[in-house]
Design an enzyme around this catalytic site. Structure first.
Site, PDB file in Angstrom:
ATOM      1  N   GLU A   1     -32.635 -93.011  41.659  1.00 57.22           N
ATOM      2  CA  GLU A   1     -33.856 -92.394  41.144  1.00 57.22           C
ATOM      3  C   GLU A   1     -33.440 -90.969  40.773  1.00 57.22           C
ATOM      4  O   GLU A   1     -33.332 -90.095  41.631  1.00 57.22           O
ATOM      5  CB  GLU A   1     -34.955 -92.378  42.203  1.00 57.22           C
ATOM      6  CG  GLU A   1     -36.260 -91.802  41.691  1.00 57.22           C
ATOM      7  CD  GLU A   1     -37.329 -91.692  42.776  1.00 57.22           C
ATOM      8  OE1 GLU A   1     -38.512 -91.905  42.459  1.00 57.22           O
ATOM      9  OE2 GLU A   1     -36.981 -91.389  43.933  1.00 57.22           O
TER      10      GLU A   1
ATOM     11  N   ASP B   1     -33.429 -93.076  46.780  1.00 57.21           N
ATOM     12  CA  ASP B   1     -34.649 -92.304  46.571  1.00 57.21           C
ATOM     13  C   ASP B   1     -34.301 -90.843  46.288  1.00 57.21           C
ATOM     14  O   ASP B   1     -33.467 -90.249  46.974  1.00 57.21           O
ATOM     15  CB  ASP B   1     -35.519 -92.417  47.826  1.00 57.21           C
ATOM     16  CG  ASP B   1     -36.827 -91.680  47.705  1.00 57.21           C
ATOM     17  OD1 ASP B   1     -37.642 -92.053  46.851  1.00 57.21           O
ATOM     18  OD2 ASP B   1     -37.028 -90.708  48.471  1.00 57.21           O
TER      19      ASP B   1
END
Length: 700
Positions: A396, A359
């Protein structure tokens, strides 16, 4: 004489027993220096080894608690001669791991302007804790007097002769889901809703659908009640879990039953059975920040051990906030870098995890002062670590402070990326925006303008939907986000959704609009399955699941986020279409990778307009044809042609000319829901408005 000497040598080299003898006594317990290289708390014959480190501490105490009690029954200060460097290690004898929980108190200087905030009165959670107590029942808020404590875990899970699937990157079909939301709704029909066990019950469904990877939204221990509030009578919480409390511990709220001192066994059983059935399991991991927040946030672990090491701090000791959540983990500091590496190694060796999605991974590429690095040590370490050698690493490649690295994320030809440009370009193209044909062709063809064929092989994870944003159904049902129920006056969540409501905002009974929406959903999935790169989609898209226009459902532990499985029977046609396109992708490797640099006189990938061999797309173009060609050794050459019409009128398309003994055959047509392959076309093709046709070159 010779015999006695050889026996002596043998005993020296291979001692028959290892004697760990107590050397001191603390608070009634026999103790001795421990194993300094084994972080955390580890059960050993005769006792427990406790190892912890702090660069700035002057002393550390080990606190022992009876289960679920808040006052320690024993306080064991680490003797100074038990400290080597910055590491404190101690074996405590005759401890039964099932009878205690533990925490630490750490003393040291208090100079906030330098980032030093040691407080010897606080109970601290072990950064290497393998299980966290006090938050085992979902939605039950801990008392304000309670503290996080840890348990020692007995790792006795039997993996048998399990071999990991080790799927090639090119073959992955990733299905992103939330462990609780996937089965929590009563319509899921499982015996253990909202748990790892409940997800395991859905294995037959996942196999029927055809995906071969499940990517689990955060399952590291988090406190869903940390930001609990009520809005208009609706209870809201930290439902998604992007707020890590402990990196080494599974979320005990996701288990169907208490697992005292065997925390993780239910998750291990899930991973084992999925792997046995050819499905890999990836974890969505959050190393960009922690649940401790900024100066006003909680203080329960890293702040008390080495605040100025674990967090990126401004020159005056405040917290940089590249995550949007109050703090940023100082990932490229050697201590933090080692902790992250240890963590991932632990999940791979102890849980057999097959891959990780990171993330806001751009934070992992920042230096200690927050500036981006060209060759971040952490990312390089993970790329080349031997234990992680077979593990998929997916970034990401952006963060909340504007560092956008899609296409440029430091990779060493090892890291893949969520291709945010694929999502944005395809969304705009599919709804008919002008000037998007060229970008759409590039994304479908594998984003070669972004990823070099040799330096960034299998780098693009293509997606149109994910947990963050609209579901596929909502993408074509709403022009605007509708996050009012989140309690922030609809100010949260992204505004640039590139969505289209097809003429009516939200739910409607208009059959024409409903059919258009369903066709656009089929278009999106057909294009995704026929794009070069690794496809990923959001759980529930295959049966038109809706979040009612909420594009940031991070706090919605209710029907907004739970999958409504009643929609599966209602939308069986959409489910069958997803099945069909997944199966089609698996049958045609040329869609997934460059097999032979082309075949049949065609290149590997080529772009086409309504006339073949398009050299340049114009602003007005809304038709894109992409052809893939290749030949595997010992097999017939093949060609797959994706015809995509984002225009609102029917078009007549001229197709590339095949060799004389071949013809084009329609294999999928989104104009209809049920697919019947086999209709032969000659040199031209009529394609309906806003629809997609997939063809293959066939001999005979």
């Amino acid at each position: 004489m010779v015999q006695k000497e050889s026996e002596h040598i043998k005993e020296v080299i291979l001692p028959r027993t290892i004697h760990l003898v107590p050397l001191d006594q603390l608070d009634g317990y026999d103790v001795r220096p421990g194993f300094y290289e084994i972080n955390g708390a580890t059960a050993i014959p005769g006792g427990v080894n406790f190892t912890v480190h702090s660069h700035g501490a002057t002393s550390i105490e080990l606190l022992l608690f009876h289960r679920e009690e808040e006052k320690p029954y024993a306080v064991l200060p680490f003797p100074q001669h038990y400290r080597i460097g910055n590491v404190y290690s101690m074996i405590v004898f005759k401890l039964n791991i099932e009878e205690f929980e533990y925490a630490y108190r750490v003393d040291g200087p208090y100079e906030p302007e330098k980032g030093l905030i040691f407080d010897r009165n606080r109970y601290l959670l072990d950064p290497y804790a393998k299980a966290v107590t006090g938050q085992s029942q979902w939605g039950v808020s801990s008392s304000s007097e309670k503290h996080y404590k840890a348990r020692v875990v007995k790792d006795d899970f039997d993996w048998g002769d399990l071999e990991a699937p080790l799927l090639p990157m090119e073959d992955l079909i990733i299905y992103e889901l939330h462990v609780r939301g996937f089965t929590k709704h009563e319509s899921s029909g499982v015996f253990k809703p909202g748990t790892f066990a409940g997800l395991r019950e859905k294995l037959p469904y996942l196999k029927e659908l055809g995906v071969n990877v499940v990517e689990l939204m955060p399952i590291f221990e988090f406190d869903e009640m940390q930001d609990y509030r009520q809005v208009d009578g609706q209870e809201l919480c930290n439902y998604w879990g992007y707020n890590t409390v402990s990196f080494f511990a599974p979320n005990t709220s996701y288990t169907a039953s208490r697992e005292y001192n065997r925390e993780g066994n239910e998750l291990k059983s899930l991973i084992m059975e999925f792997n046995q059935n050819g499905i890999e399991v990836y974890l969505d991991v959050v190393f960009n920040h922690t649940a401790e927040g900024n100066e006003c946030g909680p203080f329960f672990s890293f702040k008390g051990f080495d605040n100025n090491i674990y967090y990126m701090l401004t020159p005056d000791g405040k917290y940089y906030n590249f995550s949007g959540c109050g703090n940023a983990l100082n990932c490229n500091h050697p201590i933090v870098r080692q902790m992250i590496l240890d963590c991932l190694r632990y999940w791979v060796t102890t849980y057999r995890v097959d891959g990780f999605r990171f993330d806001l991974a751009s934070i992992l590429s920042r230096n200690e002062d927050g500036t981006p690095m060209s060759d971040p040590p952490l990312l390089q370490s993970l790329a080349f670590d031997p234990i992680l050698g077979d593990v998929k690493l997916i970034a990401e490649a952006w963060d909340a402070d504007g560092l956008y690295q899609v296409g440029t994320f430091p990779s060493w030809n090892r890291w893949a990326e969520w291709n945010g440009r694929y999502r944005d370009d395809l969304r705009r193209y599919l709804k008919g925006d002008a000037g998007m044909a060229k970008a759409a062709a590039q994304r479908i063809g594998g984003s070669r303008d972004m990823y070099g064929a040799l330096s960034r092989k299998n780098a693009s994870v293509n997606f149109i939907t994910c947990h963050d944003g609209f579901t596929l159904n909502d993408l074509f049902s709403y022009n605007m986000k509708h996050n009012e129920k989140n309690g922030w006056n609809n100010t949260d969540g992204a505004n640039d959704n590139n969505s289209w409501n097809c003429g009516v905002e939200g739910e409607t009974e208009d059959p024409a609009i409903l059919e258009l929406r369903r066709r656009l959903m089929r278009n999106a999935f057909a294009v995704l399955m026929c794009s070069r790169g690794i496809p990923m989609f959001l759980a529930g898209d295959e049966f038109c699941n809706s979040q009612f226009g909420n594009n940031n459902a991070y706090c919605q532990d209710n029907l907004t986020s739970w999958l409504d499985w009643r929609l599966l029977s209602k939308n069986q046609g959409m489910f069958r279409f997803f099945q069909y396109m997944i199966r089609f992708r698996k049958e045609h490797r040329v869609l997934r990778t460059n097999i032979s640099d082309g075949a049949l006189g065609f290149p590997d990938v080529s772009f086409h307009g309504v006339e073949p061999w398009k050299r340049a797309f114009e602003e007005y173009d809304r038709y894109v044809g992409v052809m893939f060609a290749g030949q595997e050794q010992g097999q017939r050459p093949e060609a797959v042609y994706l015809a995509s019409n984002a225009y609102w009128e029917e078009l007549t398309v001229s197709l590339p000319t095949l060799p004389r003994d071949m013809h084009w055959e329609i294999r999928a047509n989104t104009w209809v829901e049920e697919q019947k392959s086999g209709r032969i076309v000659k040199d031209s093709l009529a394609i309906g408005p806003r629809s997609v046709i997939v063809l293959t070159g066939t001999t005979g």
